[in-house]
Scaffold this motif. Sequence first.
Motif, PDB file in Angstrom:
ATOM      1  N   SER A   1       0.785  -1.235   0.000  1.00 39.93           N
ATOM      2  CA  SER A   1       0.000   0.000   0.000  1.00 39.93           C
ATOM      3  C   SER A   1       0.814   1.281   0.000  1.00 39.93           C
ATOM      4  CB  SER A   1      -0.915   0.018   1.242  1.00 39.93           C
ATOM      5  OG  SER A   1      -1.715  -1.127   1.283  1.00 39.93           O
ATOM      6  N   ILE A   2       2.081   1.219   0.325  1.00 38.35           N
ATOM      7  CA  ILE A   2       2.853   2.452   0.557  1.00 38.35           C
ATOM      8  C   ILE A   2       2.971   3.327  -0.695  1.00 38.35           C
ATOM      9  CG2 ILE A   2       5.159   1.499   0.152  1.00 38.35           C
ATOM     10  CD1 ILE A   2       5.974   3.214   2.706  1.00 38.35           C
ATOM     11  N   ASP A   3       2.948   2.726  -1.878  1.00 36.93           N
ATOM     12  CA  ASP A   3       3.073   3.551  -3.091  1.00 36.93           C
ATOM     13  C   ASP A   3       1.931   4.550  -3.234  1.00 36.93           C
ATOM     14  OD1 ASP A   3       5.524   2.542  -3.859  1.00 36.93           O
ATOM     15  OD2 ASP A   3       4.670   1.030  -5.195  1.00 36.93           O
ATOM     16  N   TYR A   4       0.759   4.214  -2.721  1.00 37.45           N
ATOM     17  CA  TYR A   4      -0.369   5.151  -2.725  1.00 37.45           C
ATOM     18  C   TYR A   4       0.013   6.433  -1.980  1.00 37.45           C
ATOM     19  CZ  TYR A   4      -4.816   7.203  -1.210  1.00 37.45           C
ATOM     20  OH  TYR A   4      -5.842   8.063  -0.933  1.00 37.45           O
ATOM     21  N   TRP A   5       0.664   6.275  -0.848  1.00 40.18           N
ATOM     22  CA  TRP A   5       1.035   7.418  -0.002  1.00 40.18           C
ATOM     23  C   TRP A   5       2.247   8.171  -0.531  1.00 40.18           C
ATOM     24  CZ3 TRP A   5      -2.542   8.705   3.363  1.00 40.18           C
ATOM     25  CH2 TRP A   5      -3.433   7.715   3.784  1.00 40.18           C
ATOM     26  N   LYS A   6       3.015   7.518  -1.398  1.00 39.19           N
ATOM     27  CA  LYS A   6       4.207   8.159  -1.960  1.00 39.19           C
ATOM     28  C   LYS A   6       3.886   9.083  -3.133  1.00 39.19           C
ATOM     29  CE  LYS A   6       7.830   4.994  -0.607  1.00 39.19           C
ATOM     30  NZ  LYS A   6       8.981   4.233  -1.092  1.00 39.19           N
ATOM     31  N   LYS A   7       2.657   9.026  -3.637  1.00 39.91           N
ATOM     32  CA  LYS A   7       2.261   9.944  -4.701  1.00 39.91           C
ATOM     33  C   LYS A   7       2.438  11.365  -4.177  1.00 39.91           C
ATOM     34  CE  LYS A   7      -1.193   6.774  -6.521  1.00 39.91           C
ATOM     35  NZ  LYS A   7      -2.639   6.534  -6.674  1.00 39.91           N
ATOM     36  N   PRO A   8       2.936  12.268  -5.025  1.00 35.71           N
ATOM     37  CA  PRO A   8       3.223  13.630  -4.546  1.00 35.71           C
ATOM     38  C   PRO A   8       2.072  14.290  -3.778  1.00 35.71           C
ATOM     39  CG  PRO A   8       4.092  13.337  -6.745  1.00 35.71           C
ATOM     40  CD  PRO A   8       3.295  12.094  -6.433  1.00 35.71           C
ATOM     41  N   GLY A   9       0.850  14.172  -4.263  1.00 37.83           N
ATOM     42  CA  GLY A   9      -0.285  14.797  -3.581  1.00 37.83           C
ATOM     43  C   GLY A   9      -0.563  14.194  -2.218  1.00 37.83           C
ATOM     44  N   MET A  10      -0.374  12.890  -2.092  1.00 32.94           N
ATOM     45  CA  MET A  10      -0.616  12.230  -0.810  1.00 32.94           C
ATOM     46  C   MET A  10       0.522  12.535   0.166  1.00 32.94           C
ATOM     47  SD  MET A  10      -3.556  11.106  -1.245  1.00 32.94           S
ATOM     48  CE  MET A  10      -3.798  10.269   0.301  1.00 32.94           C
ATOM     49  N   ARG A  11       1.752  12.443  -0.299  1.00 28.82           N
ATOM     50  CA  ARG A  11       2.907  12.734   0.561  1.00 28.82           C
ATOM     51  C   ARG A  11       2.838  14.167   1.077  1.00 28.82           C
ATOM     52  NH1 ARG A  11       8.244  14.855  -0.517  1.00 28.82           N
ATOM     53  NH2 ARG A  11       9.576  14.326   1.249  1.00 28.82           N
ATOM     54  N   ALA A  12       2.377  15.084   0.233  1.00 30.92           N
ATOM     55  CA  ALA A  12       2.286  16.493   0.615  1.00 30.92           C
ATOM     56  C   ALA A  12       1.368  16.702   1.812  1.00 30.92           C
ATOM     57  CB  ALA A  12       1.809  17.330  -0.563  1.00 30.92           C
ATOM     58  N   LEU A  13       0.395  15.810   2.006  1.00 32.13           N
ATOM     59  CA  LEU A  13      -0.501  15.926   3.161  1.00 32.13           C
ATOM     60  C   LEU A  13       0.273  15.884   4.474  1.00 32.13           C
ATOM     61  CD1 LEU A  13      -3.433  13.597   2.042  1.00 32.13           C
ATOM     62  CD2 LEU A  13      -3.383  16.104   2.028  1.00 32.13           C
ATOM     63  N   PHE A  14       1.398  15.192   4.474  1.00 32.16           N
ATOM     64  CA  PHE A  14       2.209  15.055   5.687  1.00 32.16           C
ATOM     65  C   PHE A  14       3.251  16.166   5.830  1.00 32.16           C
ATOM     66  CE2 PHE A  14       0.645  10.804   4.728  1.00 32.16           C
ATOM     67  CZ  PHE A  14       0.105  10.453   5.943  1.00 32.16           C
ATOM     68  N   GLY A  15       3.255  17.090   4.886  1.00 31.44           N
ATOM     69  CA  GLY A  15       4.149  18.231   4.971  1.00 31.44           C
ATOM     70  C   GLY A  15       3.706  19.171   6.077  1.00 31.44           C
ATOM     71  N   PRO A  16       4.490  20.202   6.352  1.00 28.89           N
ATOM     72  CA  PRO A  16       4.129  21.164   7.395  1.00 28.89           C
ATOM     73  C   PRO A  16       2.747  21.770   7.150  1.00 28.89           C
ATOM     74  CG  PRO A  16       6.374  21.531   6.634  1.00 28.89           C
ATOM     75  CD  PRO A  16       5.763  20.535   5.700  1.00 28.89           C
ATOM     76  N   LEU A  17       2.002  21.947   8.215  1.00 26.21           N
ATOM     77  CA  LEU A  17       0.658  22.517   8.104  1.00 26.21           C
ATOM     78  C   LEU A  17       0.695  23.888   7.440  1.00 26.21           C
ATOM     79  CD1 LEU A  17      -0.805  21.463  11.568  1.00 26.21           C
ATOM     80  CD2 LEU A  17      -1.335  20.482   9.327  1.00 26.21           C
ATOM     81  N   ALA A  18       1.710  24.684   7.765  1.00 24.07           N
ATOM     82  CA  ALA A  18       1.825  26.030   7.205  1.00 24.07           C
ATOM     83  C   ALA A  18       2.095  26.011   5.702  1.00 24.07           C
ATOM     84  CB  ALA A  18       2.934  26.803   7.915  1.00 24.07           C
TER      85      ALA A  18
END
Length: 155
Positions: free
Chosen positions: A23-40
């Motif tokens: 399943s990890i490749d789903y989360w590695k997509k740029p849009g999904m990974r960006a969700l875990f970026g800084p809130l700001a």
Amino acid sequence: MYFNTAATTEMNAKVNNAFNADSIDYWKKPGMRALFGPLAQGGATLSSIAGQNGIYPGAGYGSTVGKKWFKWLDDLDTTTAVRACFHKHLDRSNKCVEMYFTVVPKASMPISITESKISNPDGTYSAVITIATPTAAVVRAAIKKRMSARKKGKS
């Protein structure tokens, strides 16, 4: 979600399933990974990521257990560096093939995390994230102490 219960075990399994090798490749997509970026910088809270992706207790999103799960995620989000941990390991250049989470009891506040890697012969790795979370007794004692301090402040 501050101690080892059936709900804690259920949610640990759901999170591990969401970030396993299949399943990890789903989360590695740029849009999904960006969700875990800084809130700001446009990242989303852990609780909103979980809610939007169906990662909540079988008892339901708005159930008592579900509310505790989301509260715990909010606490995890604000008291630890877990967001940066997700973001780092979901970077395709880091060659993480799975993220494995374990929750262990802790005799103090606040929640804390540690991470380690298990290296594979092909240069990839599995990230192991250990989340130490206060037991129910520790949380109750902290609440009692806070309430007592508030009462003294009003006197």
